[in-house]
Write a protein that holds these residues in place. Structure first.
Motif, PDB file in Angstrom:
ATOM      1  N   LEU A  36       3.149  12.821   5.280  1.00  0.00           N
ATOM      2  CA  LEU A  36       2.805  11.602   6.022  1.00  0.00           C
ATOM      3  C   LEU A  36       1.847  10.773   5.185  1.00  0.00           C
ATOM      4  CD1 LEU A  36       2.535   9.754   8.494  1.00  0.00           C
ATOM      5  CD2 LEU A  36       0.842  11.361   9.411  1.00  0.00           C
ATOM      6  N   LYS A  37       2.301   9.593   4.803  1.00  0.00           N
ATOM      7  CA  LYS A  37       1.420   8.682   4.056  1.00  0.00           C
ATOM      8  C   LYS A  37       0.848   7.660   5.029  1.00  0.00           C
ATOM      9  CE  LYS A  37      -0.137   5.621   0.890  1.00  0.00           C
ATOM     10  NZ  LYS A  37       0.490   4.535   0.218  1.00  0.00           N
ATOM     11  N   LEU A  38      -0.467   7.638   5.136  1.00  0.00           N
ATOM     12  CA  LEU A  38      -1.137   6.628   5.954  1.00  0.00           C
ATOM     13  C   LEU A  38      -1.416   5.451   5.023  1.00  0.00           C
ATOM     14  CD1 LEU A  38      -3.644   9.007   7.795  1.00  0.00           C
ATOM     15  CD2 LEU A  38      -1.406   8.196   8.597  1.00  0.00           C
ATOM     16  N   GLY A  39      -0.659   4.394   5.217  1.00  0.00           N
ATOM     17  CA  GLY A  39      -0.777   3.247   4.318  1.00  0.00           C
ATOM     18  C   GLY A  39      -2.136   2.574   4.475  1.00  0.00           C
ATOM     19  N   GLY A  40      -2.608   2.051   3.358  1.00  0.00           N
ATOM     20  CA  GLY A  40      -3.861   1.305   3.395  1.00  0.00           C
ATOM     21  C   GLY A  40      -3.785   0.109   4.333  1.00  0.00           C
ATOM     22  N   SER A  41      -2.563  -0.434   4.501  1.00  0.00           N
ATOM     23  CA  SER A  41      -2.422  -1.603   5.382  1.00  0.00           C
ATOM     24  C   SER A  41      -2.617  -1.212   6.842  1.00  0.00           C
ATOM     25  CB  SER A  41      -1.041  -2.230   5.204  1.00  0.00           C
ATOM     26  OG  SER A  41      -0.054  -1.329   5.652  1.00  0.00           O
ATOM     27  N   HIS A  70      -3.324   9.425   1.943  1.00  0.00           N
ATOM     28  CA  HIS A  70      -3.644   8.067   2.389  1.00  0.00           C
ATOM     29  C   HIS A  70      -3.849   7.118   1.216  1.00  0.00           C
ATOM     30  CE1 HIS A  70      -8.042   7.933   1.744  1.00  0.00           C
ATOM     31  NE2 HIS A  70      -8.096   9.172   2.194  1.00  0.00           N
ATOM     32  N   GLY A  71      -3.656   5.848   1.516  1.00  0.00           N
ATOM     33  CA  GLY A  71      -3.761   4.820   0.487  1.00  0.00           C
ATOM     34  C   GLY A  71      -5.169   4.260   0.390  1.00  0.00           C
ATOM     35  N   GLY A  72      -5.284   3.154  -0.313  1.00  0.00           N
ATOM     36  CA  GLY A  72      -6.591   2.587  -0.603  1.00  0.00           C
ATOM     37  C   GLY A  72      -6.934   1.345   0.199  1.00  0.00           C
ATOM     38  N   GLY A  73      -5.894   0.599   0.625  1.00  0.00           N
ATOM     39  CA  GLY A  73      -6.121  -0.614   1.408  1.00  0.00           C
ATOM     40  C   GLY A  73      -7.224  -1.463   0.817  1.00  0.00           C
ATOM     41  N   SER A  74      -8.040  -2.038   1.688  1.00  0.00           N
ATOM     42  CA  SER A  74      -9.075  -2.962   1.204  1.00  0.00           C
ATOM     43  C   SER A  74     -10.318  -2.226   0.703  1.00  0.00           C
ATOM     44  CB  SER A  74      -9.436  -3.964   2.289  1.00  0.00           C
ATOM     45  OG  SER A  74      -9.995  -3.304   3.401  1.00  0.00           O
ATOM     46  N   PHE A  75     -10.229  -0.897   0.534  1.00  0.00           N
ATOM     47  CA  PHE A  75     -11.303  -0.151  -0.142  1.00  0.00           C
ATOM     48  C   PHE A  75     -10.938  -0.032  -1.626  1.00  0.00           C
ATOM     49  CE2 PHE A  75     -14.313   1.528   3.082  1.00  0.00           C
ATOM     50  CZ  PHE A  75     -13.740   0.953   4.200  1.00  0.00           C
ATOM     51  N   GLY A  76     -10.004   0.884  -1.936  1.00  0.00           N
ATOM     52  CA  GLY A  76      -9.634   1.091  -3.345  1.00  0.00           C
ATOM     53  C   GLY A  76      -9.069  -0.146  -4.007  1.00  0.00           C
ATOM     54  N   HIS A  77      -8.169  -0.837  -3.302  1.00  0.00           N
ATOM     55  CA  HIS A  77      -7.519  -1.996  -3.927  1.00  0.00           C
ATOM     56  C   HIS A  77      -8.497  -3.144  -4.173  1.00  0.00           C
ATOM     57  CE1 HIS A  77      -3.348  -0.768  -4.183  1.00  0.00           C
ATOM     58  NE2 HIS A  77      -3.444  -0.238  -2.980  1.00  0.00           N
ATOM     59  N   TYR A  78      -9.495  -3.239  -3.313  1.00  0.00           N
ATOM     60  CA  TYR A  78     -10.472  -4.326  -3.489  1.00  0.00           C
ATOM     61  C   TYR A  78     -11.158  -4.214  -4.851  1.00  0.00           C
ATOM     62  CZ  TYR A  78     -14.852  -6.868  -3.086  1.00  0.00           C
ATOM     63  OH  TYR A  78     -15.893  -7.696  -3.340  1.00  0.00           O
ATOM     64  N   SER A  90      -1.237   5.793  -7.231  1.00  0.00           N
ATOM     65  CA  SER A  90      -1.093   5.424  -5.825  1.00  0.00           C
ATOM     66  C   SER A  90      -0.734   6.648  -4.984  1.00  0.00           C
ATOM     67  CB  SER A  90      -0.001   4.366  -5.672  1.00  0.00           C
ATOM     68  OG  SER A  90       1.248   4.940  -5.958  1.00  0.00           O
ATOM     69  N   GLY A  91      -1.039   6.540  -3.698  1.00  0.00           N
ATOM     70  CA  GLY A  91      -0.624   7.579  -2.765  1.00  0.00           C
ATOM     71  C   GLY A  91       0.890   7.715  -2.776  1.00  0.00           C
ATOM     72  N   ASP A  92       1.594   6.599  -2.992  1.00  0.00           N
ATOM     73  CA  ASP A  92       3.059   6.640  -3.024  1.00  0.00           C
ATOM     74  C   ASP A  92       3.556   7.487  -4.198  1.00  0.00           C
ATOM     75  OD1 ASP A  92       2.812   4.963  -0.930  1.00  0.00           O
ATOM     76  OD2 ASP A  92       3.912   3.288  -1.781  1.00  0.00           O
ATOM     77  N   VAL A 124      -2.654  -3.668  -5.747  1.00  0.00           N
ATOM     78  CA  VAL A 124      -2.354  -3.554  -7.185  1.00  0.00           C
ATOM     79  C   VAL A 124      -1.223  -2.558  -7.451  1.00  0.00           C
ATOM     80  CG1 VAL A 124      -4.693  -4.186  -7.880  1.00  0.00           C
ATOM     81  CG2 VAL A 124      -4.097  -1.769  -7.696  1.00  0.00           C
ATOM     82  N   THR A 125      -0.668  -1.954  -6.422  1.00  0.00           N
ATOM     83  CA  THR A 125       0.358  -0.938  -6.688  1.00  0.00           C
ATOM     84  C   THR A 125       1.742  -1.297  -6.169  1.00  0.00           C
ATOM     85  OG1 THR A 125      -0.378   0.368  -4.775  1.00  0.00           O
ATOM     86  CG2 THR A 125      -1.237   1.018  -6.912  1.00  0.00           C
ATOM     87  N   GLY A 126       1.996  -2.570  -5.805  1.00  0.00           N
ATOM     88  CA  GLY A 126       3.406  -2.936  -5.637  1.00  0.00           C
ATOM     89  C   GLY A 126       3.885  -3.573  -4.358  1.00  0.00           C
TER      90      GLY A 126
HETATM   91  C1  IPE Z   1      -4.349   2.999  -4.004  1.00  0.00           C
HETATM   92  O1  IPE Z   1      -3.490   3.826  -3.288  1.00  0.00           O
HETATM   93  C2  IPE Z   1      -5.543   3.746  -4.532  1.00  0.00           C
HETATM   94  C3  IPE Z   1      -6.539   2.873  -5.204  1.00  0.00           C
HETATM   95  C4  IPE Z   1      -6.487   1.576  -5.246  1.00  0.00           C
HETATM   96  C5  IPE Z   1      -7.641   3.543  -5.888  1.00  0.00           C
HETATM   97  P1  IPE Z   1      -2.171   3.201  -2.599  1.00  0.00           P
HETATM   98  O2  IPE Z   1      -1.517   2.249  -3.542  1.00  0.00           O
HETATM   99  O3  IPE Z   1      -1.348   4.350  -2.126  1.00  0.00           O
HETATM  100  O4  IPE Z   1      -2.779   2.403  -1.364  1.00  0.00           O
HETATM  101  P2  IPE Z   1      -2.073   1.495  -0.241  1.00  0.00           P
HETATM  102  O5  IPE Z   1      -1.477   2.409   0.768  1.00  0.00           O
HETATM  103  O6  IPE Z   1      -0.998   0.666  -0.929  1.00  0.00           O
HETATM  104  O7  IPE Z   1      -3.186   0.678   0.301  1.00  0.00           O
END
Ligand code: IPE
Length: 267
Positions: free
Chosen positions: A13-18, A57-65, A160-162, A215-217
């Motif tokens: 289960l991937k919890l998207g950053g969005s 889980h992804g990064g959303g507005s934490f990691g991606h910011y 990325s989490g993906d 930044v990941t697509g």
């Molecule tokens: C991003 O992970 C991780 C960092 C930016 C460090 P993801 O690319 O899986 O994050 P979401 O789900 O698209 O936000």
């Protein structure tokens, strides 16, 4: 002892950053969404389901910011120590919030550091990752990992989490991959026009644009990933993580849930 990774009951289960963050507001958690996810996972835990769940889980507005701010991407670049440290720090803060929300619903998790789970080439599950996953399942813990900043002597890149999900599907018999998102599934385009597509037969059914900090697509990369995962034999679902317990129902294997599915070719 039988191998808990080989018995065909694995769901990722991937919890998207969005979903878990407000993606266009820097460093902002989406508390309502996170609580809704945690509540459903709490119910799943209490259901006695034999399904084994690996959480990512992804990064959303934490990691991606920070990744965006400092020019980090999925390709290797030179970056300052500050860039690396701040981006990692943001991911750890988000991770802690995800953990707390899950723990509050008695979903007991074990963090597997992203740097532990993949091998050096980021192409397969590492031996350590395999051992850690087995240990989690034998101790009744749901393993959880997340997208991260990969630092090596040549440079720095975002994993990325993906990508973690894809590597897991290449290395393990993943029955189901669920992408929990902030919308009901995949629509024909980024303006969410028309109704959600219940089943995708080709990546061309979707065309999109990227979110502000991504930044990941974005979604089109996720759809393409979905087809690669299905080719590996994994059933893929894109679902709204918040609404009507759809996430819970998918994990429990129920059919006809409002979502978008990509079915492996042989099914
Ligand atoms: C991003 O992970 C991780 C960092 C930016 C460090 P993801 O690319 O899986 O994050 P979401 O789900 O698209 O936000």
């Amino acid at each position: 002892m039988n191998d808990p990774l080989g018995d065909g009951d694995l769901t990722v289960l991937k919890l998207g950053g969005s979903l878990i963050t407000h993606k266009d507001r820097a460093l902002s958690i989406n508390k309502t969404a996170l609580e809704a996810v945690a509540k459903q996972l709490g119910k799943w835990r209490r259901s006695g389901s034999v399904e084994k769940l690996i959480l990512v889980h992804g990064g959303g507005s934490f990691g991606h910011y920070y990744a965006k701010k400092y020019g980090l991407s999925t390709s290797s670049v030179k970056a300052s120590a500050e860039a690396i440290s701040k981006t990692t720090q943001a991911m750890l803060e988000l991770h802690n919030k995800v953990r707390s929300a899950l723990e509050s619903k008695k979903v007991h998790v074990e963090t597997i550091l992203p740097s532990e789970i993949l091998d050096d080439r980021k192409a397969a599950l590492s031996e350590l990752g395999r051992k850690r996953l087995i240990a989690c399942f034998r101790n009744g813990l749901a393993p959880i990992t997340f997208g991260y900043v990969n630092v090596n002597s040549d440079g720095v890149s975002i994993i990325s989490g993906d990508l973690i999900c894809e590597v897991l599907a290449k290395s393990l018999p993943i029955k189901r991959q669920i992408f929990a998102m902030d919308v009901d599934g995949i629509f024909r385009n980024a303006r969410l026009e028309g109704s959600v597509i219940p089943r995708l037969f080709s990546p061309n059914q979707y065309s999109s644009s990227k979110g502000r900090f991504d930044v990941t697509g974005g979604v089109s990369a996720k759809v393409e990933l979905g087809f690669r995962l299905a080719d590996l034999g994994t059933a893929v679902y894109f679902v709204n993580g918040r609404s009507d317990e759809r996430l819970l129902k998918l994990i429990l294997g129920q059919k006809d849930i409002r979502s978008t599915a990509i079915v492996p070719p042989k099914n």
